[in-house]
Write a protein that holds these residues in place. Structure first.
Motif, PDB file in Angstrom:
ATOM      1  N   ALA A   1       3.403   2.680   3.363  1.00  0.00           N
ATOM      2  CA  ALA A   1       3.274   1.933   4.617  1.00  0.00           C
ATOM      3  C   ALA A   1       4.598   1.772   5.348  1.00  0.00           C
ATOM      4  CB  ALA A   1       2.659   0.560   4.346  1.00  0.00           C
TER       5      ALA A   1
ATOM      6  N   TYR B   1      -1.465   0.008  13.039  1.00  0.00           N
ATOM      7  CA  TYR B   1      -0.470   0.979  12.580  1.00  0.00           C
ATOM      8  C   TYR B   1       0.860   0.828  13.313  1.00  0.00           C
ATOM      9  CZ  TYR B   1      -2.165   4.163   8.974  1.00  0.00           C
ATOM     10  OH  TYR B   1      -2.525   4.723   7.769  1.00  0.00           O
TER      11      TYR B   1
ATOM     12  N   ASN C   1       0.331   8.415  10.746  1.00  0.00           N
ATOM     13  CA  ASN C   1       0.443   7.765  12.043  1.00  0.00           C
ATOM     14  C   ASN C   1       0.607   8.862  13.094  1.00  0.00           C
ATOM     15  OD1 ASN C   1       1.395   6.372  14.381  1.00  0.00           O
ATOM     16  ND2 ASN C   1       2.050   4.673  13.088  1.00  0.00           N
TER      17      ASN C   1
ATOM     18  N   MET D   1      -2.049   8.859   2.288  1.00  0.00           N
ATOM     19  CA  MET D   1      -2.227   7.831   3.322  1.00  0.00           C
ATOM     20  C   MET D   1      -2.513   8.485   4.663  1.00  0.00           C
ATOM     21  SD  MET D   1       0.420   4.824   4.460  1.00  0.00           S
ATOM     22  CE  MET D   1       0.022   3.739   5.814  1.00  0.00           C
ATOM     23  N   ARG D   2      -3.341   7.836   5.471  1.00  0.00           N
ATOM     24  CA  ARG D   2      -3.603   8.309   6.826  1.00  0.00           C
ATOM     25  C   ARG D   2      -2.292   8.347   7.609  1.00  0.00           C
ATOM     26  NH1 ARG D   2      -8.352   7.444  10.360  1.00  0.00           N
ATOM     27  NH2 ARG D   2      -9.243   6.248   8.618  1.00  0.00           N
TER      28      ARG D   2
ATOM     29  N   GLU E   1       5.196   4.513   7.715  1.00  0.00           N
ATOM     30  CA  GLU E   1       4.189   4.818   8.733  1.00  0.00           C
ATOM     31  C   GLU E   1       4.040   3.732   9.794  1.00  0.00           C
ATOM     32  OE1 GLU E   1       2.630   7.616   9.178  1.00  0.00           O
ATOM     33  OE2 GLU E   1       3.299   8.597   7.334  1.00  0.00           O
TER      34      GLU E   1
ATOM     35  N   ALA F   1      -6.179  -2.936   5.727  1.00  0.00           N
ATOM     36  CA  ALA F   1      -5.265  -1.821   5.951  1.00  0.00           C
ATOM     37  C   ALA F   1      -5.379  -0.762   4.865  1.00  0.00           C
ATOM     38  CB  ALA F   1      -3.830  -2.341   6.023  1.00  0.00           C
TER      39      ALA F   1
ATOM     40  N   TYR G   1      -1.503   3.079   0.303  1.00  0.00           N
ATOM     41  CA  TYR G   1      -0.947   2.335   1.433  1.00  0.00           C
ATOM     42  C   TYR G   1       0.352   1.628   1.058  1.00  0.00           C
ATOM     43  CZ  TYR G   1      -0.667  -0.913   5.378  1.00  0.00           C
ATOM     44  OH  TYR G   1      -0.227  -1.628   6.476  1.00  0.00           O
TER      45      TYR G   1
ATOM     46  N   GLY H   1      -5.956   2.827   5.808  1.00  0.00           N
ATOM     47  CA  GLY H   1      -4.811   3.685   5.558  1.00  0.00           C
ATOM     48  C   GLY H   1      -4.938   4.568   4.334  1.00  0.00           C
TER      49      GLY H   1
END
Length: 256
Positions: free
Chosen positions: A136, A89, A4, A1-2, A139, A124, A132, A128
């Motif tokens: 999530a 985010y 934060n 996941m990307r 993040e 998202a 995700y 993300g």
């Protein structure tokens, strides 16, 4: 996941700078995000921004490494979840007055078993990443606004809310609520005492604290005071600054 990036910055012990978008438009959001902020907030409370405009603005912010945040219009689960599903985010929620309201807000930001966020991260998951759902909760930032006398009185209970990541002070409403005038960048003793109480509660609870400011000088003072996030500039302030140039040019034209 990307990841934060705002959370990463805080974890490294550094404060962050935030830009603010009140005007609708993908390009204006992209321009704000390109200025070098750590985060940019799309304001759907007092900003003139609807859902489809918010979505386009989050997409524009996503062209940069900046962390996209949304201030929702109220502590309503549907509004909170839609902002997160659109790719925010972090959510800044206004007018949190007590621990019950704060818990409802935080739980709307979290999937079960930590909360009751509904599954449907339409955009998202694109922003993300495919994992995700699994990541999530760790993040997404849940940031509660303390901006009323009631919120101030209950600050210690509010910051003890499980899963709360941060507090954001709305100084104009807070000043009004404790008997002062509205406005930004005030050094009024009563307001500074309120700031210090909120700061102390956040630091004791390990919760990050941000404040809405209106100038670089005041932002620097707030970072020196111990704040973790300051909103230095906004699209409306920068546009407003252009009025001075227009006024000066008009005066010059009329003096000829």
């Amino acid at each position: 996941m990307r990841a934060n990036r705002l959370k990463e910055l805080w974890a490294s012990g550094k404060p962050a700078i935030n830009g603010w978008c009140s005007m609708p438009g993908g390009f204006s959001a992209e321009l704000m995000a390109s200025m070098g902020w750590d985060a940019v907030t799309v304001d759907t409370q007092h900003g003139l921004i609807g859902y489809s405009e918010m979505l386009a603005m989050l997409q524009a912010v996503s062209t940069t490494p900046v962390t996209p945040l949304v201030r929702v219009s109220w502590n309503q689960p549907g509004k909170i979840m839609r902002a997160l599903d659109a790719g925010a985010y972090g959510v800044i929620c206004p007018m949190i007055n007590d621990a019950v309201e704060c818990a409802a807000f935080v739980q709307a930001c979290r999937y079960p078993p930590e909360g009751f966020r509904s599954s449907g991260p339409t955009r998202a998951i694109v922003y993300g990443g495919p994992d995700y759902h699994a990541k999530a909760n760790g993040e997404m930032l849940a940031i509660a606004m303390i901006e009323t006398a009631q919120g101030l009185a209950n600050v210690e209970a509010i910051v003890a809310t499980p899963g709360l990541d941060g507090v954001y002070i709305g100084p104009s409403d807070l000043s009004l609520s404790i008997g002062g005038p509205p406005g930004q960048d005030s050094d009024a003793p009563a307001l500074m005492a309120a700031f210090d109480r909120i700061l102390a509660a956040c630091k004791a609870a390990g919760v990050r604290i941000g404040v809405h400011t209106n100038s670089m000088a005041y932002s620097q003072k707030m970072i020196d005071r111990g704040f973790d996030l300051v909103t230095v500039g906004s699209d409306t302030r920068y546009m407003g600054a252009g009025r001075r140039e227009a006024s000066e040019m008009r005066a010059w034209m009329e003096s000829r």
